[in-house]
Design an enzyme around this catalytic site. Structure first.
Site: not given
Ligand SMILES: [Zn+2]
Length: 383
Positions: A91-93, A95, A145, A212, A239, A289, A327, A329, A332, A358
């Site tokens: 990120d640009s920093g 935020f 931004d 924005q 934003g 993200d 799940c 994973c 699990c 998880h």
């Molecule tokens: Zn899981």
């Protein structure tokens, strides 16, 4: 080419594509785990690889303050420093700097702020943010931004978007001049370390612009149109997820997406719950993200196919079932709810590790299913 984006299939407004970056290819729509301080909290890099994470997000503000971007540059860039050979977006920093409401001052030139660590004074401008992100060596850097706060009235959103556009141009101009100074060429002397840089010679980082405009549809449209004229290799919608109702988030995304080029990646920053990321992907968002899966995990909140589950609850004390029966994973498959609850109650560090694994697996699987839905054919599950 330092970035290619090939759309393979479309389904409604959604699309499935391959985003190829200097440090590897990523299937989109993709969820990017957040690795704030050169680590996705509680998860070693080899487990991120086992989860099939293809791209991570790093936070410029945090890495600039500690250990410092010049230190990371001297160590060959963020990929080598953290032994992560796959793609990284920074990120640009902006935020984080804007979140320091008591500690910052904004002018046309940039933002003065005090470190949350030791109170020292610092200054971020579009040029400075580009220098830091290039020193880190991310595959995708973000334009500096101003993340417009919520609520913001029309005049405030207008002024903020105008400044963000001027900053986008400054970001791009400086980035283009400096991007070839990325620290990717250096090779590790320590061959046992899995940190050889995979970027090919001549490749450079890529810079995305950020839309924005607050919660005003016409301002969002104007921001997108003026940004597209600057011709970035990808675009983000920023934003959002700043306290507004979910319906408004959705409306702003729906308003903005059709104005962004179909042949370039589109990234919505900082969203969301599992059902939201699936919905936005179907609307045509390629990248997202969010700190939610990792942060919630450390507080014992697990996302499952049956909804949210608070693993701290007494009802799980002797529950031998997995966190999520649907799940597959690594957590699990192996551990019970009773064990996860016990680790949390005993404040064992492994609690954060397993809960985070998880939740990340659940988010990544959510995106994999959306991709599969768009492909119309099964995709091999690499877990
Ligand atoms: Zn899981």
């Amino acid at each position: 080419m330092s970035l290619t984006f090939q759309v393979r299939r479309t389904a409604g407004n959604g699309r499935r594509a391959t985003l190829t970056l200097p440090h590897g290819a990523v299937e989109t729509p993709v969820f990017m785990p957040v690795g704030t301080q050169a680590t996705v909290k509680a998860v070693p890099q080899q487990l991120l690889e086992a989860l099939d994470v293809g791209i991570l997000l790093g936070n410029t503000y945090h890495l600039y303050l500690r250990p410092g971007h010049e230190a990371i540059r001297r160590m060959g860039g963020l990929h080598r420093f953290m032994s992560w050979n796959r793609a990284i977006l920074t990120d640009s920093g902006g935020f984080q700097v804007f979140s320091l409401s008591e500690l910052r001052k904004v002018t046309e030139e940039g933002v003065s702020f005090r470190s949350h660590i030791d109170g020292s004074s610092h200054f971020f401008s579009p040029e400075r943010s580009m220098d830091v992100q290039i020193a880190l060596g991310s595959d995708i850097a973000m334009a500096f931004d101003e993340c417009t706060e919520y609520p913001a009235d029309r005049a405030r959103a207008r002024a903020s978007l105008d400044m963000t556009l001027r900053w986008a141009k400054r970001s791009r101009d400086h980035f283009e001049k400096q991007k070839s100074s990325v620290p990717w060429g250096e090779r590790s002397a320590f061959s046992a370390q899995r940190s050889e840089n995979t970027a090919e010679e001549g490749q450079t980082p890529n810079l995305f612009g950020i839309v924005q405009g607050g919660m005003f549809a016409d301002l969002r449209r104007e921001s997108a149109e003026r940004l597209v004229e600057m011709d970035f290799p990808g675009y983000a919608i920023g934003g959002l997820s700043v306290g507004e109702p979910r319906e408004l988030t959705r409306e702003m995304i729906a308003t903005t997406l059709p104005l962004l080029p179909v042949d370039k990646p589109r990234y919505v920053m900082g969203v969301g719950y599992p059902d939201e990321i699936a919905e936005y992907a179907r609307m045509g968002v390629d990248m997202m993200d969010c700190v939610l899966p990792t942060r919630a995990a450390r507080h014992g909140l697990l996302f499952t196919s049956e909804g949210r589950l608070n693993i701290k609850n007494r009802q799980f004390a002797e529950d031998q079932g997995p966190a999520d029966p649907a799940c597959n994973c690594m957590v699990c498959r192996r551990y019970s709810r009773a064990y996860l609850r016990h680790l949390m109650a005993a404040q064992e560090p492994l609690s954060a590790v397993l809960n985070t694994l998880h939740n990340l697996a659940f988010y990544l699987e959510t995106m994999r299913k959306v991709r599969e839905e768009m492909a119309g054919e099964p995709i091999a599950n690499s877990q």
